[in-house]
Design an enzyme around this catalytic site. Structure first.
Site, short mmCIF file in Angstrom:
data_model
loop_
_atom_site.label_atom_id
_atom_site.label_comp_id
_atom_site.label_asym_id
_atom_site.label_seq_id
_atom_site.Cartn_x
_atom_site.Cartn_y
_atom_site.Cartn_z
N THR A 103 0.71 -1.36 0.07
CA THR A 103 -0.47 0.12 0.28
C THR A 103 1.04 1.08 0.20
O THR A 103 1.85 1.35 0.36
CB THR A 103 -0.99 0.04 1.15
OG1 THR A 103 -0.09 -0.06 2.47
CG2 THR A 103 -2.01 -0.99 1.48
N LEU A 133 4.81 0.70 2.62
CA LEU A 133 4.06 -0.47 2.67
C LEU A 133 4.88 -2.45 1.49
O LEU A 133 4.23 -2.00 0.99
CB LEU A 133 2.71 -1.68 3.74
CG LEU A 133 3.75 -2.07 4.48
CD1 LEU A 133 3.68 -1.57 6.04
CD2 LEU A 133 3.05 -3.15 4.77
N ASP A 176 -3.66 7.81 16.29
CA ASP A 176 -4.03 6.93 14.69
C ASP A 176 -5.31 5.90 14.64
O ASP A 176 -5.17 5.32 14.09
CB ASP A 176 -3.17 7.55 13.63
CG ASP A 176 -4.00 7.92 11.80
OD1 ASP A 176 -4.72 8.19 12.44
OD2 ASP A 176 -3.47 7.46 11.34
N1 LIG Z 1 2.90 -5.76 9.91
C1 LIG Z 1 1.99 -5.55 9.17
N2 LIG Z 1 1.55 -6.86 7.88
C2 LIG Z 1 1.16 -7.10 6.43
N3 LIG Z 1 -0.08 -5.51 6.96
C3 LIG Z 1 0.86 -4.89 7.08
C4 LIG Z 1 1.55 -4.43 8.22
N4 LIG Z 1 1.87 -3.43 8.41
C5 LIG Z 1 1.10 -2.75 7.67
N5 LIG Z 1 -0.17 -3.56 6.90
C6 LIG Z 1 -0.18 -2.75 5.55
O1 LIG Z 1 -0.46 -1.59 5.15
C7 LIG Z 1 -0.88 -0.80 5.54
C8 LIG Z 1 -0.25 0.45 5.97
O2 LIG Z 1 -0.12 0.77 7.02
P1 LIG Z 1 0.57 1.17 8.00
O3 LIG Z 1 1.47 0.90 9.11
O4 LIG Z 1 -0.80 2.26 8.39
O5 LIG Z 1 1.04 3.44 7.10
P2 LIG Z 1 0.21 4.59 7.34
O6 LIG Z 1 1.28 4.85 8.36
O7 LIG Z 1 1.25 4.51 5.81
O8 LIG Z 1 -1.21 4.45 7.01
C9 LIG Z 1 -2.05 -1.06 6.65
O9 LIG Z 1 -3.58 -0.57 6.90
C10 LIG Z 1 -2.39 -2.73 6.10
O10 LIG Z 1 -3.20 -2.75 4.89
MG LIG Z 2 -1.87 3.78 8.48
#
Ligand SMILES: Nc1ncnc2c1ncn2[C@@H]1O[C@H](COP(=O)(O)OP(=O)(O)O)[C@@H](O)[C@H]1O
Ligand SMILES: [Mg+2]
Lengths: 269, 359
Positions: A26, A33, A161
């Site tokens: 994403t 990520l 958040d």
């Molecule tokens: N450790 C993880 N394992 C699998 N998917 C993850 C993980 N961390 C994040 N994601 C996926 O990636 C998306 C974005 O990550 P996130 O840490 O929320 O970043 P941001 O700060 O960009 O929102 C999440 O909504 C989830 O779908």
């Molecule tokens: Mg997020």
């Protein structure tokens, strides 16, 4: 979450091995990520969270924010992990380069699960009241969300958040899943799983009722705007938060004030 | 009520005065009222109450300004639109949110027109006015909206018949922060304090002064930044030095303030876009005229494969046409405000309005 529409060059760390191409999962709020094979364990994946430089931001401000956020996110994750809060483990990081490598969590964000459950029903409240549908699986999920937030707050962390995008639903093993066939079971499966809290980019250490209440208020508003049709069930999150966290009564009392302020500040032209 | 579905041309007069701008405008909607209708601005006249440098506008002076200019501005709007009174279908006015006294003075004037000309009244939410006008002018169909003005800072997205607020300022509004800092520096309020900060900021940028950066989720706060900026201004007047050991200027302060608070606004907007899965962003409200903000937002949106939609000062700054347009949209769905309910309210949340005209 937006599907990435543009090809981005991956961060340098992901270009070092030529055997596996990292998969961009994403382009989230401010980070990207990637899913990439774990350099530490064979046949396992890990998540690489990368905060690229923001072209709109002044470079000095940008560098300051990126470094501070990766450092603090990793620190908070470590602390939660140590204390047994369900979060991904931190495997490696380079704050100045803007990345950290964390445990890969299987499953979908809670938002997806709830939306699958809600399906395409109309918002018409009257219609909802007359349906005799068993909402237990959804309510159980909301209770698990409340427990997760309670555990987080107990360790002295506020998330900053809390949304249904920032909680993952890690699938249960088959023997824990609802059994049976048909639409009803499928729906129940959508909201099954352990709640794992992610995205600590705005988290901080705090034990104050006020900060905790703001955390809940952010979740309450995000929930209401993301899942208006399930808004009336939101109190289940707060109920289980109250049951699972000793200091909850003070926080929930503060939450009333925070809501009040929210409505009061409702704006001058 | 007349059957609007049979009426191909519908015209509304809109009256706005929730803050220091008095605006009256006339809008024309043509075509099938509930689906594909086109909007044309027939006139859009504004008169601003400008207070001396170092001061803000007080409610009672602002209300007096609106009262004394209403008739003149209304006549100008009518003659510029080149219509007669019988062409008008309804009179729209700002019900809120805003400052009590100025809102009331304009509501009374709108009520008077309604009685005088025997036209139905339509009370309009000011924020919804901004959003609908922004959508109409730019053609952005389903954007995340950043609404930034002297009284409001909100990140909004439409879902299920309401404009839902995803994030907002937890203390003072961003425009208020800019306006008050302009007072600290005693910058002119003409045409607007924010405009003059923007011009001054263009001469700054040698240094980026360190200001707090306050974002919480999709919310943010500005009062801590204002306090620190005021302190830095005092420091500067006493001959203090910047981070590079050199003196700094009001222009450097304006530059640093803009870079910091706009980065915060772009960040919370981006978070909302990621959350709702949209790549369009629409900026409305007075601060939305700021070209640096538009540029930063554009860079963010481009990276997400989308684009930024913004309007110029005619539509960004409070105006009568947006009230006419949003009021007419509601009127076309059968909405009216009976005269005995034609009050106004200082607090009126964007998400209280049932948006019947959208799917
Ligand atoms: N450790 C993880 N394992 C699998 N998917 C993850 C993980 N961390 C994040 N994601 C996926 O990636 C998306 C974005 O990550 P996130 O840490 O929320 O970043 P941001 O700060 O960009 O929102 C999440 O909504 C989830 O779908
Ligand atoms: Mg997020």
């Amino acid at each position: 979450m937006t599907e990435p529409t543009t090809e981005f060059p991956p961060p340098k760390i992901l270009t070092l091995s030529s055997t596996h191409k990292p998969i961009l999962i994403t382009q989230g709020a401010e980070g990207r990520l990637y899913k990439t094979p774990s350099p530490f364990q064979p046949n396992q994946f890990c998540a690489l969270k990368y905060r690229p430089p923001k072209p709109y931001r002044h470079p000095i401000l940008d560098a300051r924010l990126t470094k501070a956020r990766i450092s603090s996110e990793a620190k908070v994750l470590d602390r939660c992990y140590r204390e047994g809060v369900p979060v991904p483990a931190v495997l490696a990081k380079d704050a100045a380069a803007g990345w950290m490598m964390i445990e890969w969590i299987e499953g979908e964000p809670v938002r997806v699960g709830i939306n699958t459950w809600l399906g395409e029903r109309p918002e018409d409240d009257a219609a909802l009241d007359t349906t005799q549908e068993d909402e237990t699986p959804l309510i159980d999920l909301m209770k698990r969300m409340g427990v997760a937030v309670g555990a987080l707050h107990r360790t002295g962390v506020v998330h900053g958040d809390l949304t249904t995008s920032n909680m993952m639903l890690r699938p249960w093993a088959d023997d824990r899943l609802p059994n049976g066939h048909g639409d009803k079971t499928e729906k129940a499966k959508a909201v099954a799983g352990d709640v794992v809290v992610i995205d600590f980019g705005l988290a901080m250490q705090s034990q104050s009722d006020e900060d905790r209440a703001v955390d809940l208020y952010v979740l309450e508003r995000a929930f209401a705007s993301t899942h208006p049709r399930a808004e009336r069930l939101f109190h289940h999150i707060l109920d289980s938060y109250r049951e699972s966290f000793k200091k909850a009564p003070g926080v929930l009392h503060k939450l009333e004030d925070v809501r009040m302020r929210g409505r009061k500040r409702s704006m001058l032209g | 009520m007349l059957d609007l579905t049979k009426k191909k041309r519908r015209i509304a007069l809109g009256c706005e005065g929730s803050a220091n701008k008095l605006g009256i405008g006339v809008i024309l909607h043509e075509g099938d009222s509930l689906s594909s209708s086109t909007s044309t601005v027939l006139s859009n006249i504004r008169h601003t109450f400008v207070s001396p440098p170092g001061t803000g506008f007080l409610p009672k002076d602002t209300a007096r300004h609106h009262r004394s200019f209403f008739v003149r501005i209304a006549l100008q709007a009518l003659s510029a639109a080149n219509i007669s009174i019988s062409d008008i279908d309804c009179i729209c006015y700002t019900k809120g949110p805003g400052m009590g006294a100025p809102l009331t003075s304009v509501a009374i004037a709108a009520r008077t027109l309604s009685l005088l000309w025997n036209k139905p009244l339509v009370g309009v939410n000011h924020c919804v006015g901004h959003i609908e006008m922004g959508r109409a002018i730019t053609g952005a169909s389903h954007p995340v909206v950043l609404y930034v003005s002297g009284g409001n800072t909100q990140v909004i997205a439409y879902a299920e018949q309401r404009y839902r607020i995803f994030g907002e300022a937890l203390d003072i509004a961003v425009g208020n922060c800019l306006d008050r800092f302009a007072r600290t520096l005693e910058i002119s309020n003409d045409p607007a304090p924010g405009y003059n900060i923007e011009q001054l900021a263009k001469q700054g940028g040698r240094v980026l002064l360190d200001l707090p950066y306050a974002v919480k989720g999709m919310d943010c706060s500005f009062s801590g930044i204002l306090t620190r900026a005021d302190e830095l201004a005092a420091h500067m007047k006493n001959g203090g030095k910047g981070p590079d050991g050199e003196p700094f200027t009001p222009a450097d302060l304006c530059f640093s303030l803009q870079e910091t608070i706009f980065a915060m606004l772009v960040e919370i907007t981006e978070r909302a876009m990621a959350h709702v899965g949209s790549s369009q962003v629409l900026i409305v409200g007075g601060v939305g005229c700021n070209e640096r903000l538009q540029e930063m937002m554009g860079a963010m949106a481009a990276e997400r494969g989308g684009s930024v939609y913004a309007t110029d000062e005619r539509f960004c700054i409070d105006n009568g046409i947006m009230i006419a347009h949003a009021g007419l949209l509601a009127y076309e769905t059968g909405f009216q405000t009976p005269i005995e309910e034609s009050t106004c309210t200082q607090r009126f949340r964007t998400d209280e309005v049932l948006v019947k005209w959208r799917k």
